[in-house]
Design a protein around this motif. Structure first.
Motif, PDB file in Angstrom:
ATOM      1  N   LEU A  35      16.712  13.542 -32.476  1.00  0.00           N
ATOM      2  CA  LEU A  35      16.839  12.597 -33.586  1.00  0.00           C
ATOM      3  C   LEU A  35      15.570  11.765 -33.699  1.00  0.00           C
ATOM      4  O   LEU A  35      15.109  11.439 -34.797  1.00  0.00           O
ATOM      5  N   TYR A  36      15.005  11.440 -32.548  1.00  0.00           N
ATOM      6  CA  TYR A  36      13.778  10.654 -32.508  1.00  0.00           C
ATOM      7  C   TYR A  36      12.631  11.410 -33.214  1.00  0.00           C
ATOM      8  O   TYR A  36      11.941  10.862 -34.066  1.00  0.00           O
ATOM      9  N   SER A  37      12.469  12.681 -32.835  1.00  0.00           N
ATOM     10  CA  SER A  37      11.407  13.500 -33.437  1.00  0.00           C
ATOM     11  C   SER A  37      11.596  13.655 -34.939  1.00  0.00           C
ATOM     12  O   SER A  37      10.637  13.592 -35.710  1.00  0.00           O
ATOM     13  N   ARG A  68      25.973   6.581 -32.806  1.00  0.00           N
ATOM     14  CA  ARG A  68      27.091   7.437 -32.378  1.00  0.00           C
ATOM     15  C   ARG A  68      26.556   8.828 -32.062  1.00  0.00           C
ATOM     16  O   ARG A  68      25.454   9.175 -32.490  1.00  0.00           O
ATOM     17  N   PRO A  69      27.354   9.597 -31.307  1.00  0.00           N
ATOM     18  CA  PRO A  69      26.871  10.943 -30.951  1.00  0.00           C
ATOM     19  C   PRO A  69      26.702  11.819 -32.201  1.00  0.00           C
ATOM     20  O   PRO A  69      27.469  11.695 -33.148  1.00  0.00           O
ATOM     21  N   ALA A  70      25.693  12.676 -32.189  1.00  0.00           N
ATOM     22  CA  ALA A  70      25.473  13.614 -33.291  1.00  0.00           C
ATOM     23  C   ALA A  70      26.011  14.977 -32.855  1.00  0.00           C
ATOM     24  O   ALA A  70      25.525  15.555 -31.880  1.00  0.00           O
ATOM     25  N   ALA A  71      27.012  15.470 -33.577  1.00  0.00           N
ATOM     26  CA  ALA A  71      27.664  16.737 -33.215  1.00  0.00           C
ATOM     27  C   ALA A  71      26.699  17.907 -33.368  1.00  0.00           C
ATOM     28  O   ALA A  71      25.926  17.966 -34.329  1.00  0.00           O
ATOM     29  N   GLY A  72      26.761  18.824 -32.411  1.00  0.00           N
ATOM     30  CA  GLY A  72      25.835  19.953 -32.387  1.00  0.00           C
ATOM     31  C   GLY A  72      26.103  21.035 -33.412  1.00  0.00           C
ATOM     32  O   GLY A  72      25.310  21.962 -33.552  1.00  0.00           O
ATOM     33  N   ASP A  73      27.219  20.920 -34.143  1.00  0.00           N
ATOM     34  CA  ASP A  73      27.543  21.964 -35.115  1.00  0.00           C
ATOM     35  C   ASP A  73      27.400  21.476 -36.551  1.00  0.00           C
ATOM     36  O   ASP A  73      27.907  22.094 -37.478  1.00  0.00           O
ATOM     37  N   ARG A  74      26.716  20.337 -36.714  1.00  0.00           N
ATOM     38  CA  ARG A  74      26.538  19.812 -38.079  1.00  0.00           C
ATOM     39  C   ARG A  74      25.068  19.583 -38.371  1.00  0.00           C
ATOM     40  O   ARG A  74      24.335  19.066 -37.532  1.00  0.00           O
ATOM     41  N   ASP A  75      24.672  19.924 -39.588  1.00  0.00           N
ATOM     42  CA  ASP A  75      23.284  19.709 -39.991  1.00  0.00           C
ATOM     43  C   ASP A  75      22.966  18.218 -40.054  1.00  0.00           C
ATOM     44  O   ASP A  75      23.841  17.391 -40.299  1.00  0.00           O
ATOM     45  N   LEU A  76      21.705  17.925 -39.837  1.00  0.00           N
ATOM     46  CA  LEU A  76      21.247  16.533 -39.873  1.00  0.00           C
ATOM     47  C   LEU A  76      20.316  16.330 -41.060  1.00  0.00           C
ATOM     48  O   LEU A  76      19.586  17.242 -41.460  1.00  0.00           O
ATOM     49  N   LEU A  77      20.341  15.109 -41.589  1.00  0.00           N
ATOM     50  CA  LEU A  77      19.396  14.712 -42.626  1.00  0.00           C
ATOM     51  C   LEU A  77      18.748  13.410 -42.182  1.00  0.00           C
ATOM     52  O   LEU A  77      19.448  12.485 -41.778  1.00  0.00           O
ATOM     53  N   ALA A  78      17.443  13.349 -42.249  1.00  0.00           N
ATOM     54  CA  ALA A  78      16.741  12.100 -41.972  1.00  0.00           C
ATOM     55  C   ALA A  78      16.229  11.564 -43.298  1.00  0.00           C
ATOM     56  O   ALA A  78      15.493  12.251 -44.008  1.00  0.00           O
ATOM     57  N   VAL A  79      16.645  10.363 -43.638  1.00  0.00           N
ATOM     58  CA  VAL A  79      16.241   9.735 -44.897  1.00  0.00           C
ATOM     59  C   VAL A  79      15.323   8.564 -44.564  1.00  0.00           C
ATOM     60  O   VAL A  79      15.764   7.552 -44.018  1.00  0.00           O
ATOM     61  N   ALA A  80      14.039   8.727 -44.841  1.00  0.00           N
ATOM     62  CA  ALA A  80      13.076   7.683 -44.485  1.00  0.00           C
ATOM     63  C   ALA A  80      12.578   6.997 -45.751  1.00  0.00           C
ATOM     64  O   ALA A  80      12.251   7.654 -46.734  1.00  0.00           O
ATOM     65  N   THR A  81      12.550   5.673 -45.699  1.00  0.00           N
ATOM     66  CA  THR A  81      12.136   4.876 -46.858  1.00  0.00           C
ATOM     67  C   THR A  81      10.986   3.969 -46.457  1.00  0.00           C
ATOM     68  O   THR A  81      11.073   3.282 -45.428  1.00  0.00           O
ATOM     69  N   CYS A  82       9.938   3.980 -47.262  1.00  0.00           N
ATOM     70  CA  CYS A  82       8.818   3.085 -46.993  1.00  0.00           C
ATOM     71  C   CYS A  82       9.165   1.708 -47.545  1.00  0.00           C
ATOM     72  O   CYS A  82       9.410   1.543 -48.737  1.00  0.00           O
ATOM     73  N   LEU A  83       9.228   0.705 -46.656  1.00  0.00           N
ATOM     74  CA  LEU A  83       9.621  -0.646 -47.075  1.00  0.00           C
ATOM     75  C   LEU A  83       8.435  -1.420 -47.635  1.00  0.00           C
ATOM     76  O   LEU A  83       8.578  -2.198 -48.563  1.00  0.00           O
ATOM     77  N   HIS A  84       7.288  -1.198 -47.022  1.00  0.00           N
ATOM     78  CA  HIS A  84       6.101  -1.930 -47.470  1.00  0.00           C
ATOM     79  C   HIS A  84       4.861  -1.171 -47.028  1.00  0.00           C
ATOM     80  O   HIS A  84       4.816  -0.616 -45.929  1.00  0.00           O
ATOM     81  N   LEU A  85       3.878  -1.178 -47.914  1.00  0.00           N
ATOM     82  CA  LEU A  85       2.653  -0.446 -47.627  1.00  0.00           C
ATOM     83  C   LEU A  85       1.463  -1.358 -47.871  1.00  0.00           C
ATOM     84  O   LEU A  85       1.380  -1.992 -48.920  1.00  0.00           O
ATOM     85  N   THR A  86       0.577  -1.464 -46.890  1.00  0.00           N
ATOM     86  CA  THR A  86      -0.678  -2.174 -47.117  1.00  0.00           C
ATOM     87  C   THR A  86      -1.801  -1.157 -46.923  1.00  0.00           C
ATOM     88  O   THR A  86      -1.540   0.008 -46.627  1.00  0.00           O
ATOM     89  N   GLU A  87      -3.041  -1.609 -47.059  1.00  0.00           N
ATOM     90  CA  GLU A  87      -4.175  -0.706 -46.871  1.00  0.00           C
ATOM     91  C   GLU A  87      -4.149  -0.085 -45.475  1.00  0.00           C
ATOM     92  O   GLU A  87      -4.541   1.048 -45.273  1.00  0.00           O
ATOM     93  N   GLU A  88      -3.696  -0.883 -44.497  1.00  0.00           N
ATOM     94  CA  GLU A  88      -3.786  -0.424 -43.116  1.00  0.00           C
ATOM     95  C   GLU A  88      -2.464  -0.002 -42.490  1.00  0.00           C
ATOM     96  O   GLU A  88      -2.440   0.829 -41.604  1.00  0.00           O
ATOM     97  N   ILE A  89      -1.367  -0.605 -42.946  1.00  0.00           N
ATOM     98  CA  ILE A  89      -0.088  -0.440 -42.250  1.00  0.00           C
ATOM     99  C   ILE A  89       1.010   0.002 -43.223  1.00  0.00           C
ATOM    100  O   ILE A  89       0.988  -0.353 -44.396  1.00  0.00           O
ATOM    101  N   ALA A  90       1.961   0.776 -42.696  1.00  0.00           N
ATOM    102  CA  ALA A  90       3.168   1.109 -43.462  1.00  0.00           C
ATOM    103  C   ALA A  90       4.389   0.806 -42.605  1.00  0.00           C
ATOM    104  O   ALA A  90       4.401   1.114 -41.414  1.00  0.00           O
ATOM    105  N   PHE A  91       5.379   0.159 -43.212  1.00  0.00           N
ATOM    106  CA  PHE A  91       6.639  -0.149 -42.525  1.00  0.00           C
ATOM    107  C   PHE A  91       7.715   0.776 -43.085  1.00  0.00           C
ATOM    108  O   PHE A  91       7.915   0.821 -44.301  1.00  0.00           O
TER     109      PHE A  91
END
Lengths: 128, 157
Positions: A35-37, A68-91
Motif C-alpha cells: 500500500l505504501y509503494s 484496516r486490513p486490505a483483503a488479498g482478493d480485492r483490487d486496490l485503487l490509490a487516489v492521490a490529490t495534489c493539495l498545494h503546489l509551489t515552485e519547489e514543493i508539492a503537498f
C-alpha cells in the motif's frame, strides 16, 4: 500497477493483488508496504498531474495510516490529490480504497520536492 | 549449523534458544513480500542488519538511476515489524498502524541496509525507528518511524 486516470490535480492508480504481496504465510492480507509503494507512486503522479510537466521529483517524506486490513482478493485503487503546489514543493494526500469497501483501507500524506536535478537534465537534453 | 525456518517449536521457545539473527531470519521467512524482495540478514558483528539486495526491478527513476521510494518504505516497515516481533516476549506478530518515512538522500542502484532501534516496546504497541544506508551507516539515505500494534489475544488460537 496501472494508471486508471490522471485528471486535474488527481491521479488514480489501480493494483490487482498477487500472493507475493501478502503480509504473512498464514493470512491473505496485503502487506502494508505494498500500500505504501502504491501511495508513493500515485502521489508522484499527482504532482505531475497538477504541475502539467514531467520534470523530476523526489519524495521528501510520506506518512501512511493503515486504517484496516486490505483483503488479498480485492483490487486496490490509490487516489492521490495534489493539495498545494509551489515552485519547489508539492503537498499530496492519498486514499487507498479496496474494491467493495466504502471507506479507505489506508490514507497517506506526502511532500515532494520538485525539479530535483531537473535543470541539469534539461540543460543536458537541450530543452526549454 | 541449524537453521530453523519451518520449525514446529513455538516462537517463544525459538526466541530463547536461538541467536537474534536466526530469530529475525525466521520472522522474515514468513513474509511473502519480504521473500519477493529477497530481504536477508547478513552476518554483521555490529548488530542486526536487514539487507535489500539490489536488482533492476527496484529502480523507480531510470534517469538517475535511483531506487523506488516505495521499496525503501517496504524495507523500513518490514525491518520494524520483525524488530518489534523479536522484542516481544511472546513473539506476537504485530500489525503496522502507521509509518512516517523521510527521504534524506537519493538511493543509488546498489545494496541497501537497514537497522532498527526500538524507541518504546509496550504491551500493546511498539514504536520503532529504522535507519537505511548504502555506503556508510553515518550517511543514512532514509529514516522512518513505524508504530505497531500487538493483538491482545493470540490470533492463531
Amino acid at each position: 500497477m496501472r494508471v486508471v486516470r490522471v485528471e486535474g490535480n488527481q491521479a488514480i492508480i489501480g493494483l490487482s493483488p498477487q500472493p507475493w504481496m501478502f503480509a504473512d504465510d498464514d493470512c491473505e492480507e496485503i502487506c502494508t508496504s505494498i500500500l505504501y509503494s502504491l501511495a508513493d507512486s500515485a502521489c508522484g503522479l499527482a504532482v505531475f498531474a497538477e504541475a502539467q510537466e514531467l520534470t523530476p521529483i523526489a519524495t521528501l517524506d510520506l506518512r501512511m495510516d493503515y486504517l484496516r486490513p486490505a483483503a488479498g482478493d480485492r483490487d486496490l485503487l490509490a487516489v492521490a490529490t495534489c493539495l498545494h503546489l509551489t515552485e519547489e514543493i508539492a503537498f499530496i494526500h492519498c486514499d487507498i480504497l479496496s474494491n467493495g469497501d466504502s471507506q479507505p483501507v489506508a490514507t497517506g500524506s506526502g511532500t515532494f520536492v520538485r525539479n530535483t536535478d531537473g535543470q541539469r537534465f534539461q540543460a543536458a537534453a537541450g530543452e526549454k | 549449523m541449524t537453521t530453523i525456518v519451518n520449525s514446529a517449536k513455538p516462537y517463544s521457545e525459538l526466541t530463547q534458544s536461538s541467536d537474534e539473527s536466526t530469530v529475525y531470519q525466521t520472522f522474515l521467512a514468513r513474509i511473502p513480500y519480504a521473500r519477493h524482495l529477497g530481504l536477508d540478514i547478513p552476518k554483521d558483528p555490529a548488530g542486526i542488519v536487514v539487507r535489500l539486495p539490489f536488482h533492476e526491478a527496484l529502480i523507480g527513476n531510470f534517469m538517475l538511476p535511483a531506487l523506488h521510494g516505495g521499496v525503501l518504505g517496504a524495507l523500513i516497515e518490514i525491518t520494524a515489524r520483525i524488530a518489534a516481533q523479536s522484542e516481544d516476549g511472546k513473539a506476537r506478530c504485530p500489525r503496522i498502524l502507521d509509518s512516517n518515512i523521510n527521504y534524506l538522500r537519493s538511493a543509488q542502484a546498489k545494496h541497501t541496509f537497514a537497522s532498527a532501534e526500538i524507541i518504546r516496546q509496550g504491551r500493546r504497541t511498539s514504536l520503532v525507528q529504522v535507519t537505511c544506508w548504502q555506503d556508510e551507516k553515518s550517511r543514512p539515505i532514509t529514516t522512518g518511524r513505524v508504530q505497531l500494534l500487538f493483538a491482545t489475544t493470540d490470533i492463531n488460537s
